[in-house]
Enzyme design. Structure first.
Site, PDB file in Angstrom:
ATOM      1  N   SER A  98       0.826  -1.211   0.000  1.00  0.00           N
ATOM      2  CA  SER A  98       0.000   0.000   0.000  1.00  0.00           C
ATOM      3  C   SER A  98       0.856   1.255   0.000  1.00  0.00           C
ATOM      4  O   SER A  98       0.354   2.358  -0.219  1.00  0.00           O
ATOM      5  CB  SER A  98      -0.940   0.002   1.210  1.00  0.00           C
ATOM      6  N   CYS A  99       2.144   1.104   0.240  1.00  0.00           N
ATOM      7  CA  CYS A  99       3.071   2.237   0.221  1.00  0.00           C
ATOM      8  C   CYS A  99       3.209   2.793  -1.198  1.00  0.00           C
ATOM      9  O   CYS A  99       2.809   2.165  -2.165  1.00  0.00           O
ATOM     10  CB  CYS A  99       4.449   1.812   0.715  1.00  0.00           C
ATOM     11  N   ILE A 100       3.810   3.961  -1.280  1.00  0.00           N
ATOM     12  CA  ILE A 100       4.047   4.641  -2.555  1.00  0.00           C
ATOM     13  C   ILE A 100       5.539   4.859  -2.740  1.00  0.00           C
ATOM     14  O   ILE A 100       6.253   5.162  -1.791  1.00  0.00           O
ATOM     15  CB  ILE A 100       3.334   6.013  -2.575  1.00  0.00           C
TER      16      ILE A 100
END
Length: 178
Positions: free
Chosen positions: A32-34
């Site tokens: 879910s990180c960017i």
């Protein structure tokens, strides 16, 4: 450039790297990180960050060590590091990856992270080229900062093997307690 000769620079959540070497590859693994990859083609400098959340809640109290988790801080660090290395802000171009909604109970945190990153880059006047966000699978990102090339692959869930049922030889199924 030979893939075997490349210097690999792995980054994890809360980190960033900026490089201008022709044989360097910055890589990360995202759920879910960017990760935002910035590139200045004229200066041949590139950098990547990896952040967990877009921005803290308005009333949230943060320690300095917590700031690295947030995109609002991570983006400023990356942009400043790029300019310190010789990039010109007006020439920066971005590629954006991650933001998967891997765990259903987290309420679309990946989508919110991607929306934050797009909003931030638009507000800062940084053009976004490639963008591979959303979905439900993790991504592996490899970025060559010197020429700005990026490879992003989804990491498919590997099903667990079926449980092994032990074979019990005939006549051995009874337990005797003593």
């Amino acid at each position: 450039m030979s893939a075997l000769a490349a210097r690999r620079i792995p980054i994890i959540q809360g980190e960033h790297a900026v490089v201008r070497e022709p044989d360097a590859i910055i890589s990360t693994l995202l759920g879910s990180c960017i990760a935002v990859c910035l590139h200045d083609a004229e200066a041949r400098i590139g950098g990547m960050n990896h952040f967990l959340l877009g921005e803290p809640q308005a009333d949230q109290q943060l320690r300095d060590v917590d700031l690295q988790r947030y995109g609002v801080h991570a983006m400023e660090l990356l942009i400043n590091a790029m300019m310190k290395a010789g990039a010109e802000r007006s020439r920066l171009r971005a590629n954006l990856y991650g933001g998967a909604n891997i765990i259903a109970g987290l309420g679309g945190i990946g989508s919110a992270n991607a929306a934050f990153a797009k909003r931030f880059l638009t507000t800062e006047g940084i053009t976004v080229g490639q963008s591979d966000t959303g979905g439900t699978l993790a991504r592996k990102v490899e970025f060559r900062p010197y020429d700005g090339k990026v490879r992003c692959k989804t990491v498919a869930d590997r099903p667990l093997p079926p449980p092994i049922t032990p074979r019990i030889p005939a006549g051995c199924g009874e337990i005797e307690l003593f």
